[in-house]
Write an enzyme that holds these catalytic residues in place. Structure first.
Site, short mmCIF file in Angstrom:
data_model
loop_
_atom_site.label_atom_id
_atom_site.label_comp_id
_atom_site.label_asym_id
_atom_site.label_seq_id
_atom_site.Cartn_x
_atom_site.Cartn_y
_atom_site.Cartn_z
N ASN A 48 0.82 -1.20 0.00
CA ASN A 48 0.00 0.00 0.00
C ASN A 48 0.85 1.26 0.00
O ASN A 48 0.47 2.28 -0.57
CB ASN A 48 -0.91 0.01 1.23
CG ASN A 48 -2.28 -0.54 0.90
OD1 ASN A 48 -2.99 0.02 0.09
ND2 ASN A 48 -2.63 -1.65 1.53
N ALA A 91 3.61 1.69 -1.46
CA ALA A 91 4.02 1.95 -2.83
C ALA A 91 2.90 2.63 -3.61
O ALA A 91 3.14 3.36 -4.57
CB ALA A 91 4.43 0.64 -3.50
N CYS A 126 -7.00 0.11 9.05
CA CYS A 126 -6.55 -0.83 8.03
C CYS A 126 -6.18 0.03 6.83
O CYS A 126 -5.33 0.90 6.97
CB CYS A 126 -7.62 -1.87 7.73
SG CYS A 126 -9.29 -1.22 7.53
N TRP A 180 -12.85 1.02 7.09
CA TRP A 180 -14.30 0.75 7.20
C TRP A 180 -14.63 -0.74 7.18
O TRP A 180 -15.79 -1.10 7.23
CB TRP A 180 -15.09 1.51 6.13
CG TRP A 180 -14.59 1.38 4.71
CD1 TRP A 180 -14.15 0.25 4.11
CD2 TRP A 180 -14.51 2.42 3.74
NE1 TRP A 180 -13.80 0.51 2.83
CE2 TRP A 180 -14.01 1.84 2.56
CE3 TRP A 180 -14.81 3.78 3.74
CZ2 TRP A 180 -13.79 2.59 1.39
CZ3 TRP A 180 -14.62 4.51 2.59
CH2 TRP A 180 -14.10 3.91 1.42
N ARG A 184 -12.03 -4.01 8.25
CA ARG A 184 -11.37 -4.63 9.40
C ARG A 184 -11.37 -3.72 10.62
O ARG A 184 -11.50 -4.18 11.75
CB ARG A 184 -9.93 -4.99 9.01
CG ARG A 184 -9.86 -6.21 8.14
CD ARG A 184 -8.51 -6.36 7.49
NE ARG A 184 -8.36 -5.47 6.34
CZ ARG A 184 -7.39 -5.58 5.42
NH1 ARG A 184 -6.49 -6.52 5.56
NH2 ARG A 184 -7.33 -4.75 4.41
#
Lengths: 745, 853
Positions: B539, B541, B626, B630, B632
């Site tokens: 993420n 990146a 996470c 909205w 996990r």
């Protein structure tokens, strides 16, 4: 270390209990990754148990449940499974057998217990020599070379020598008291003629008689002195036939269905020449004892159930799984591993087969013969399960105890070998535990059908590992007589008229638990309901009459004879070679299998009569792992403030309120002018009691899923992500075979 | 004891039904012979699943209730007379012989309305459910209500209270409404709830009698359909239409009646004819909710039940449900499926009779698949498929969701359950460190957040906007829960936009420092990143990322290694494969293992336990995120709050928890569930909320006395997650909900639940007020939720649940208490002083209860 030289007091030593060896400054390890919770104290080995006495007295548990024979950290010697000594500086470890030498001074002792506990002691501060001595003493005393070296003999010998000194009020001759002494119920032990005779009358087995040919064990040493046979078989014939049976174990009657069908257990006939003839004679006699003259249905248990080795293997895997693996980081395969143990599969097999035989008796009205090589292993389990399903009496506490006496103790289940009390048996197999597990499954499925609770079953399982009770010490009744007579002679004990020494009986629960703690054995759902016919565990007899027979009789024999069960499946008139019986007989005949399905389907479609027949649910989701029994010592598995005990608590309180109301109602009705009778009001049958009506007080803090057992003091990981137990033990994995470690010293 | 009584009632009723419809059945049986034979050899099919039986009995009793309520019977008939234009058949046995010989469905007298045409469904039918309440008093329509009453649950209630108390029936009707689903399933839910838990349904059919089909299931179904259709064809199906528009439908009905009853109809028994015809009419038609209207009725549709074989009946499609009813089984067989649960509708080919037969496979979101087969002779028969597709996916077809048409009135307004101000006040907010901010009142700061937010007092709105710019989707860290003593907080947010260049945001760093400072007990802040470390790196990146410890020196970052929505979707797909329709008993546990479903449940619970433990034992504030915060994040914060705060373990509190952590904080329900959308392969769909409810259920298993609600409560929530009956789970965020006027145009699920709380109450509940509950997050304590995932399988029924016994005890206690009180009173009047101090008024009664323990 915080060593306070307080006077350390040993638990009141029992008659005959002697301290063999002890060592001070021992550390009992609690957690795997930290020593901050460890306990300091003295490790004592007696000829009965190993004891750990903490320097600082442990705070009492908030609930006072305890075993009167054992302290919180005690392990009876017969409960020890394996002893591993470790020297971590020399990186050595050794599994200690009896009479072995230890070439290093142990820094650590790990004891694996048969009840799935792991106890670990460190000797860093202790004298190396005395540590070694204690380890060797434990190894020696926990693995006696002879039955007579078990503590029970020492204890009983002492009692006979000093009859005046009855410690803890133990009366060695004490028969089986019920759970509550108040009820005065005695468990029939089936040692006498009259117990069998009463059972015949209770079940209405009018065509059966008590046979005394084995008095003095003249015929068979592995049969009880008295047992029940078809009335039509004469003693003379029985004697003659007995030679053909393995172990001279003649057919034993177990139970009679109200419809007249009998449950009989029988060993194989070894005499091939006589096989057919004797088999036929026996079966004919059983048929003649049936009011309908129904055929006999034989079930060869060896062919349709797992054998004892397979059960032992499953048990070993289960043990590994429940103790070693459950809280590893990589637990995603847990369910598969559980499946691979095959334990649940075997449970299901026993329940299923027993249910099928229930069908034969209940629906087909035929007598069932359980056939097994020696007739003293699988048949104990099957016969007991069938009776638990069919007869509500065996779902009461006294009834259940009498069932164990009848089908296990007296029928010659080899407790000594199967429990492996002497640690030398290659015949170990946990059949008795498997039976208790099967009953637990039924209890789980029909919670209100049993007078006892799962705590009772668990405690019963534990009691088989305490070498004090004669009940679970011997391979057969004769062994008790023989061994204890020898022992008495060697110890110069006068036996008088008695046949052997009397050992304490496990059914005398007051030896182990206070009357208050024994209340935990009561199932509130059973007690709380007004259970017709089974009040206070009173005997419930079937109401039988000729009328009953005729009504059940109608239409039955043709159904059977018309090949609903294939001809060859019944004990055939012409061709009676047992070997020809198909193991999967129940599925071989299409029509019969269909009607069995129909029976089960109909049964499950109807409301359950909890005081009638109960049948097990067998699907994958409904056969479960008995967590209380297998996980109670694993601290990580403990749900604090939770577990089904919290529901048990709620039901108990409610049942207590119902009791309370009932009592006051009775009081009003009998004599409303006298508000006295407070003593009666104080009596409660519940462990958890209500504080008045509509008790809304919360769940007690101390409840947890392991209640009433307390895993505190047993080895655990501290945190969810702590070191896995198996890694910590670095190689000293549990239940290593002795061979692999033998050379490591 | 109680249950035995109940049973005897049931059995009697059933028997009487059999006697009236036996002839009909025997005729009906013949058309099924072929398929039944085929099924028989599969082993499974002949199993007359007790569920179905039980359900059927429910239906049966609906009819039976007639004699009991003969007072209404006359009124009803007069209504029929005026409403119906068709003469009704004589006694049903004749019906059977005649009408059935040709292999047609029972000539049905048509919709009992016949009168005002399209208006009808909104007429008497529309009012039906309310009229159940007014049973007996409301005159004519009440008769209707009784006859066509909603089903099994109601039957149970009636059996239980043979007096037929109106109140109970109302409740049952309401329960049967939304909860009822196919072939007796959610009846099970209702029953599992204990209305009649010990009933016939509560047992497994047999010990081990079923074989699992050997070949692939698809293949098996194809064969089945082929055989089914061949049997239909061989039965010389008349040219009767299979499917037609509601309006069109009436004409053949009339013709049919004339055809079928020539020579049988006798003027001498008009009442009888009317009554029977009436029964038959109602026997085949769907019960309707207020606001619901019928769109298609098709007869001779074959429902291929994997458990009891093929059943031919009438299919009704409304704007809310798909309803199949077959009276050829005794008791009648019903499948009642809210269209909202449908994920996919597909035609499946039937090889052998390709000419004009047709099969439909309906894949549902609630762990089952339904298969239908029908003859396709005329052009208009396509309508079944097309109508189903249009109605099942209204959003894709430009139609409104049914929740906007649902017109039920409940005594309680569920939209008032959650008031953020009240909830924060309950938590002791605002306080000196935390304020209630209106910065998002127009959803400008963050369009997926609620209007009311709790943020640190000292934070300035400008800085907050900068933080929002740094956090994905503007989801800034805001307070979810505060510990009443330590002031340790759970805050939630999305990932920071760190990006590949390790971008920093001064305001964000300061903001987190402020959150830490707000809790004087600890000098640390734990950031729980729910994702896998590797995924978080990926993420980064892509412009997202996580808080580096250099930028946030006092923060400790913990990755909880929970997989993403796609993994969860796949896991559930595998789970469905192993539980529906058949179960491999021998490999059951390893099959469950192979889905990883329980493993993911374990990871969620373990993560939530760690969060709760940091708050409770560590007195340390935590930040949870996470990627977007909205999915996990909501799972973890809600579960941790459930462990920490006993309020959320009450019914009301749990509703608040769901409203707050899930609905208001923008869990994208519409997207994750795919309400009314036909793109079943949408990668945004995922069972995230289901997973959360499963975790809650796992907790209720481990703490049977700690939750005020029962299993039925959780199942009901899940059923209505999909049903689109209520507005509660519609839309993706508060802003959208406001725009759609959800709270004014739809009914809240909590209205339904809170107006019959006793249905959803756990009888074991005791006050655990100050306990933090740590479930054991280990696979050996987690179980597959059989009562939810495998509830369609009649063999997987729960055993006599322990609560049943508890209920009996409660009843016994009430009874005894009353007796004792009577005696006390008697004693008192005799002026004998009684020292007893017990005897407060009975506060408990034998309420239906639902948890199984």
């Amino acid at each position: 270390p915080l060593l306070d030289k307080k006077k350390i007091k040993l638990d009141p030593v029992r008659q005959g209990e002697i301290v063999v060896n002890e060592v001070n400054f021992v550390r009992k390890c609690i957690a795997t990754d930290t020593s901050q919770y460890d306990l300091w104290g003295k490790l004592v080995c007696t000829n009965f148990k190993i004891s750990f006495i903490t320097d600082d007295p442990m705070p009492l548990q908030k609930f006072h449940y305890k075993n009167l024979l054992l302290g919180e950290h005690d392990v009876p010697l017969t409960c020890i499974e394996q002893i591993v000594t470790v020297n971590d500086t020399k990186r050595k470890q050794k599994v200690l057998g009896p009479n072995q030498k230890l070439k290093f001074n142990p820094t650590e002792l790990i004891i694996y217990c048969k009840d799935f506990r792991i106890v670990r002691f460190r000797f860093d501060e202790a004298g190396p020599e005395s540590a070694k001595k204690v380890c060797l003493a434990i190894a020696h005393y926990s693995q006696p070379t002879d039955l007579q070296l078990l503590f029970a003999f020492e204890y009983v010998g002492e009692i006979y020598h000093n009859p005046a000194k009855k410690v803890n009020g133990i009366d060695p001759g004490g028969g089986g008291g019920g759970i509550s002494s108040a009820s005065g119920q005695q468990t029939p032990l089936f040692e006498t003629y009259s117990d069998w005779d009463r059972e015949i009358k209770r079940t209405g087995a009018s065509e059966w008689r008590v046979c005394s040919v084995n008095e003095g064990y003249m015929i068979s040493t592995c049969l009880p002195e008295y047992f029940v046979v078809p009335s039509s078989l004469a003693d003379q014939d029985l004697k003659l036939y007995s030679y053909s049976f393995i172990g001279r174990r003649m057919p034993l009657w177990s139970w009679n269905h109200p419809n007249g069908s009998a449950l009989v257990r029988m060993a194989n006939i070894k005499d091939v020449l006589q096989q057919r003839r004797i088999d036929q004679r026996i079966c004919n006699a059983i048929t003649r004892s049936h009011p309908l003259r129904s055929d006999v249905y034989k079930s060869d248990l060896d062919k349709c159930l797992p054998n004892i080795q397979e059960i032992q293997a499953a048990y070993n895997k289960l043990k590994q799984l429940c103790v070693n693996d459950p809280f590893d980081d990589t637990e995603e395969k847990w369910l598969s591993s559980l499946e691979n143990t095959r334990w649940l599969e075997y449970i299901r097999a026993f329940l299923k087969h027993s249910a099928e035989l229930v069908y034969m008796m209940e629906c087909k009205h035929v007598s069932v013969v359980l056939q097994e090589e020696e007739g003293r292993d699988l048949s104990c389990l099957a016969a007991s399960l069938i009776q638990v399903m069919l007869d509500p009496y065996f779902r009461t506490i006294v009834g259940f105890q009498s069932l164990i006496q009848k089908e296990w103790v007296m029928a010659g289940y080899q407790f000594l070998d199967r429990c492996n009390h002497l640690k030398r048996s290659d015949k170990e197999s946990p059949l008795f535990l498997m039976f208790l597990d099967c009953v637990w499954q039924l209890l789980e499925q029909y919670p209100a059908a049993f007078e006892f609770s799962e705590v009772y079953l668990t405690v019963l399982h534990d009691s088989a590992r305490i070498s004090l009770f004669g009940t679970f010490l011997f391979n057969c009744p004769h062994q008790r007589v023989k061994e204890s007579t020898e022992f008495a002679i060697s110890k110069n004990i006068q036996l008088g008229d008695e046949k052997g020494l009397r050992f304490p009986c496990v059914w005398d629960w007051s030896l182990q638990f206070t009357s208050r703690d024994r209340l935990l054995f009561h199932n509130p759902l059973y007690v709380g309901k007004s259970a017709p016919g089974v009040h206070n565990g009173a005997l419930r007899t079937f109401k039988r009459s000729k009328k009953n027979y005729s009504s059940t009789l109608r239409g039955v024999p043709p159904a059977i004879k018309n090949g609903i069960i294939g001809e060859q499946e019944f004990v055939p008139r012409r061709n009676s070679l047992i070997l020809k019986l198909k193991p999967e007989f129940l599925h071989s005949a299409e029509g019969q299998s269909h009607s069995m399905e129909q029976y089960f389907r109909d049964w499950f479609a109807k409301p359950v009569d909890l005081h009638g027949v109960i049948l097990p649910h067998l699907s994958g989701t409904q056969i479960k792992l008995w967590k209380l029994c297998y996980f109670r010592w694993v601290p990580e598995a403990q749900i604090s403030h939770g577990g089904s005990i919290t529901a048990f608590h709620r039901v108990s309180v409610l049942a207590d309120e119902v009791d309370m109301l009932n009592r006051s109602l009775r009081q009003y009705k009998s004599n409303s002018s006298l508000p006295g009778h407070c003593s009666e009001l104080d009596q409660s049958r519940m462990y958890f009691r209500a504080n008045g009506l509509n008790d809304t007080s919360g769940t007690p803090d101390f409840l947890s899923s392991s209640f009433p057992f307390s895993p505190v003091g047993n080895l655990c990981k501290r945190s969810i992500l702590g070191t896995p137990l198996s890694k910590f033990l670095s190689g000293a994995k549990i239940w290593l075979s002795t061979e692999t470690l033998a050379n490591e010293d | 004891m109680l249950c035995r009584n109940e049973h005897s009632v049931m059995h009697e009723n059933t028997i009487s039904v059999i006697s009236t419809s036996a002839g009909l059945l025997s005729a009906a049986a013949s058309s099924l012979t072929v398929s039944a034979a085929l099924l028989g050899c599969r082993g499974t099919a002949l199993e007359p699943g007790p569920t179905c039986q039980a359900v059927g009995r429910g239906r049966a009793v609906n009819i039976i209730r007639l004699p009991c309520l003969c007072g209404e019977g006359k009124i009803k008939m007069s209504v029929l007379n005026s409403a119906s234009t068709s003469p009704f058949p004589a006694a049903s046995p004749r019906w059977g012989r005649n009408g059935r010989r040709a292999g047609v469905a029972v000539p049905r007298p048509g919709p009992p309305s016949a009168g005002p045409g399209p208006a009808f469904p909104r007429g008497p039918l529309g009012r039906r459910r309310r009229q159940v309440t007014a049973l007996g008093a409301a005159g004519a329509p009440a008769g209707w209500a009784v006859v066509a009453g909603p089903g099994a649950a109601e039957r149970r209630e009636t059996a239980r209270h043979p007096g037929g108390a109106a109140g109970t029936m109302e409740r049952a009707a309401a329960a049967a409404g939304p909860a009822v689903e196919g072939g007796g399933v959610s009846r099970r839910a209702v029953r599992a709830g204990g209305a009649a838990a010990a009933g016939a349904g509560s047992r497994q059919p047999s010990t081990e009698t079923l074989d699992s089909p050997t070949g692939s299931h698809v293949e098996w179904c194809k064969q089945l359909i082929a055989a089914t259709i061949s049997s239909q064809i061989s039965g010389s199906v008349p040219s009767e239409g299979v499917s037609r528009d509601y309006r069109v439908y009436r004409r053949p009905v009339i013709r049919e009646i004339q055809d079928g009853h020539n020579g049988y109809h006798s003027e001498a028994e008009p009442d009888q004819a009317l009554r029977d015809g009436n029964k038959l009419a109602q026997m085949e038609e769907a019960p309707l909710f207020p606001g619901e209207s019928i769109k298609v009725i098709a007869k001779d549709v074959m429902y291929i039940c994997p458990f009891m074989g093929a059943v031919s009946g009438t299919l009704t499609v409304t704007d809310f449900r798909m309803f199949i009813k077959s009276v050829e089984r005794d008791p009648p067989f019903v499948v009642d499926v809210p269209l909202g649960v449908i994920s996919r509708v597909e035609k499946i080919g039937v090889q052998s009779h390709g000419d004009n037969s047709c099969g439909i496979e309906i894949v549902c979101k609630d762990m089952r698949n339904l298969r239908l087969a029908y003859k396709q002779e005329e052009q208009n028969r396509l309508e079944i498929f097309e109508n189903l597709v249009i109605r099942a996916f209204p959003v894709s077809n430009g139609l409104p969701l049914f929740a906007f048409s649902y017109k039920e009135k409940f005594a309680v307004n569920g939209w008032k359950v959650y008031d953020p101000m009240a909830e924060y006040k309950r938590q002791g907010l605002p306080n000196e460190s935390w304020k209630i901010s209106k910065i998002n009142s127009t959803y400008e700061l963050c369009d997926t957040y609620p209007a009311v937010l709790v943020v640190p007092t000292s934070v300035k709105d400008d800085d907050l906007s900068k933080v929002a710019a740094f956090r994905a989707k503007g989801r800034v860290p805001v307070l979810s829960w505060i510990h009443p003593e330590s002031q340790a907080t759970i805050t939630r947010c999305s990932q920071p936009s760190v990006g590949p260049n390790d971008k920093r945001c001064k305001e964000d760093e300061k903001y987190l420092q402020t959150i830490m400072d707000a809790n004087a007990q600890s000098h640390k802040l734990i950031i729980f990143d729910a994702r896998q470390n590797s995924v978080a790196d990926t993420n980064k990146a892509k412009g997202g990322g996580y808080e580096s410890e250099s930028a946030y020196p006092n923060a400790e970052l913990v990755f909880l290694e929970i997989h993403n929505i796609h993994v969860m979707r796949e896991s559930l797909r595998k789970l469905k494969e192993i539980v529906y329709p058949t179960i491999d008993e021998t490999r059951w546990l390893s099959n469950v293992d192979s889905t990883h479903w329980l493993e993911y449940i374990r990871m969620l619970l373990a993560g939530a336990v760690r969060i709760a433990d940091k708050i409770e034992s560590g007195k340390t504030s935590v930040v949870v995120h996470c990627s977007d915060g909205w999915d996990r994040t909501a799972q973890l914060t809600a579960l941790a709050m459930l462990m920490l705060d006993s309020y959320y373990r009450t019914i009301k509190g749990f509703e608040v928890l769901v409203e707050k952590e899930w609905i208001s904080f923008g869990h994208r329900f519409a997207m994750r569930v795919g309400h009314g959308d036909d793109d079943h392969a949408d990668a945004d769909r995922s069972p995230i909320f289901l997973q959360f409810i499963d975790c809650v259920w796992q907790m209720t298993r481990q703490f049977p006395a700690a939750f005020e609600f029962n299993e039925l409560f959780l199942i009901t929530i899940l059923d209505h997650l999909y049903s689109c009956l209520f507005g509660t789970f519609l839309c993706n965020c508060e802003k959208e909900r406001l725009k759609e006027e959800v709270s004014t145009k739809t009914v809240s699920l909590w209205s339904y639940i809170n107006s019959q709380l006793e249905e959803f109450t756990n009888p074991f509940y005791v006050n655990y007020e100050n306990h933090v509950l740590y479930p054991v997050a280990s696979l050996n304590h987690l179980e597959l939720w059989v009562n939810y995932y495998i509830r369609w399988n009649p063999r997987m029924r729960p055993q006599v649940p322990i609560h049943q016994n508890l209920k009996e005890l409660l009843a016994i206690r009430t009874e005894l208490q009353k007796k004792v009180e009577d005696l006390q009173r008697e004693a008192a009047t005799r002026s004998i002083s009684s020292s007893s101090d017990r005897g407060s008024s009975p506060s408990h009664s034998a309420t239906p209860v639902h948890t199984s323990v």
